[in-house]
Design a protein around this motif. Structure first.
Motif, mmCIF file in Angstrom:
data_model
loop_
_atom_site.group_PDB
_atom_site.id
_atom_site.type_symbol
_atom_site.label_atom_id
_atom_site.label_comp_id
_atom_site.label_asym_id
_atom_site.label_seq_id
_atom_site.Cartn_x
_atom_site.Cartn_y
_atom_site.Cartn_z
ATOM 1 N N UNK A 128 11.175 -2.693 95.722
ATOM 2 C CA UNK A 128 10.323 -3.674 95.056
ATOM 3 C C UNK A 128 9.226 -4.159 95.996
ATOM 4 N N UNK A 129 9.580 -4.344 97.265
ATOM 5 C CA UNK A 129 8.600 -4.795 98.251
ATOM 6 C C UNK A 129 7.652 -3.662 98.619
ATOM 7 N N UNK A 130 8.205 -2.469 98.845
ATOM 8 C CA UNK A 130 7.383 -1.330 99.239
ATOM 9 C C UNK A 130 6.339 -0.996 98.178
ATOM 10 N N UNK A 131 6.672 -1.234 96.924
ATOM 11 C CA UNK A 131 5.744 -0.943 95.827
ATOM 12 C C UNK A 131 4.843 -2.130 95.489
ATOM 13 N N UNK A 132 4.972 -3.222 96.237
ATOM 14 C CA UNK A 132 4.100 -4.364 96.028
ATOM 15 C C UNK A 132 4.490 -5.264 94.884
ATOM 16 N N UNK A 133 5.697 -5.087 94.329
ATOM 17 C CA UNK A 133 6.129 -5.924 93.211
ATOM 18 C C UNK A 133 6.830 -7.191 93.680
ATOM 19 N N UNK A 134 7.137 -7.269 94.963
ATOM 20 C CA UNK A 134 7.739 -8.455 95.553
ATOM 21 C C UNK A 134 7.165 -8.639 96.945
ATOM 22 N N UNK A 135 7.127 -9.890 97.408
ATOM 23 C CA UNK A 135 6.588 -10.170 98.736
ATOM 24 C C UNK A 135 7.605 -9.877 99.827
ATOM 25 N N UNK A 136 8.887 -10.026 99.520
ATOM 26 C CA UNK A 136 9.922 -9.786 100.519
ATOM 27 C C UNK A 136 11.235 -9.494 99.815
ATOM 28 N N UNK A 137 12.187 -9.004 100.587
ATOM 29 C CA UNK A 137 13.512 -8.693 100.067
ATOM 30 C C UNK A 137 14.555 -9.400 100.915
ATOM 31 N N UNK A 138 15.612 -9.873 100.270
ATOM 32 C CA UNK A 138 16.719 -10.539 100.953
ATOM 33 C C UNK A 138 17.988 -9.738 100.685
ATOM 34 N N UNK A 139 18.745 -9.449 101.746
ATOM 35 C CA UNK A 139 19.939 -8.614 101.580
ATOM 36 C C UNK A 139 20.923 -8.901 102.705
#
Length: 357
Positions: A127-138
């Motif tokens: 999602x982040x790599x494709x620009x659909x999210x600013x960051x990812x939490x995991x």
């Protein structure tokens, strides 16, 4: 000849510095206006004009001293920064909704943010790599089981970097509307929650029907509907659905904590109290690991964590995960990494981020 052309270069540089300070003051005033917009109701309509229209309107006021492409690039960046202030970032997180990763994401970024539930760490990062999210939490590291290997593998398959880390106690609570455990007929939770609290369920609620659902949020919603039902879930999720705490910390592992990583496309700036994590592989010969670690010790760099994990390429081939004190742009860390790179077969800096208090 104009007065400006008679000024010396140092005088012009001084004038530019003064103008830069004025620009900074106006940008900060703009940021304050954007912050005020962010506090308004979400139902308030947004501006009708698009960025293209706004930039075209600005161009009509330009004198021509600034090239049109530069004007567009500068004000495009300014408007993008303003949007980031006005609107909470879109955050992809490892589901389920209402689970611990979701709870931490909401606590860190604010409940008003836009959160994207992801079934896997890979999909959250995508999602982040494709620009659909600013960051990812995991989830990145467990106090009981160490590093989450699947998360590290997923991260190394991308160009994203860790920009933050937050630790959260993984504490399951029994919550509901019932007045006592004897009144409970059903307990809702996720399959993971069910497995994590099996001893409690067997010992305290052996005759109660335990129903697995897809998310902690669904468990809370179902428990809220019926006074004879309860849910096993994180306390913030239960409180959000007006559930009361019936029994605290019902998980089989009472003191587990999980460290969650925040990944983004761009590295974090220095905070003055940072940590940097990296992966590397070395030749299988005596002293190889010592030769790597000594570069940090010689520069007074603290070694905060050291783990080994399968590389996944060949049997018995391992890579080392190292977390050190300092930012990747610190002079000592830069020189250490340059020296380490010469002695490793593989080196990947996973990111630098502020250390937790």
């Amino acid at each position: 000849m104009s007065a400006d052309s008679r000024r010396s270069t140092p005088e012009l540089r001084t004038e530019i510095a003064r103008l830069d300070r004025e620009v900074l003051e106006r940008l900060e005033a703009r940021a304050r206006a954007s912050k005020e917009i962010r506090t308004r109701s979400e139902s308030e309509p947004s501006a009708d004009s698009t960025d293209r229209d706004a930039l075209a309107a600005l161009a009509t006021h330009a004198s021509g001293d600034l090239p049109p492409d530069a004007l567009s690039a500068i004000f495009g960046a300014i408007r993008a920064a303003g949007r980031a202030i006005e609107q909470a970032p879109r955050v992809a997180y490892l589901g389920p909704e209402g689970g611990f990763c979701h709870v931490l994401s909401r606590a860190h970024f604010g409940a008003g943010g836009a959160f994207i539930e992801s079934a896997t760490v890979e999909s959250a990062l995508e999602e982040v790599a494709r620009g659909r999210a600013a960051c990812a939490v995991f989830p990145f590291e467990s106090s009981s089981d160490g590093l989450v290997q699947t998360s590290i593998t997923a991260l190394t398959d991308t160009e994203l970097v860790i920009v933050g880390a937050r630790t959260l106690p993984v504490t399951f609570e029994l919550m509901g509307r019932a007045g006592a455990l004897a009144d409970i007929e059903k307990v809702y939770t996720t399959p993971a929650g069910h497995a994590a609290c099996q001893r409690f369920l067997d010992a305290e609620l052996p005759r109660v029907s335990v129903i697995d659902v897809r998310s902690m949020k669904v468990a809370a919603e179902l428990a809220q509907e019926d006074a004879t039902s309860a849910a096993i879930l994180p306390e913030p999720t239960g409180r959000e659905h007006a559930l009361e705490l019936l029994r605290q910390n019902v998980g089989d592992a009472a003191d587990t904590k999980m460290r969650y990583a925040i990944a983004a496309p761009r590295p974090a700036s220095r905070s003055g109290a940072d940590a940097t994590c990296l992966l590397f592989s070395i030749d299988d010969k005596p002293g190889s690991l010592f030769d790597i670690l000594r570069h940090f010790a010689e520069r007074g760099i603290n070694l905060r964590r050291l783990h080994s994990r399968p590389a996944g390429r060949e049997p018995w081939d391992y890579v080392f995960y190292v977390e050190i004190g300092g930012h990747a742009t610190d002079r000592g860390v830069i020189t250490a990494l340059e020296a380490v790179k010469k002695s490793t077969r593989y080196l990947r800096v996973l990111g630098s981020f502020p250390q937790e208090a």
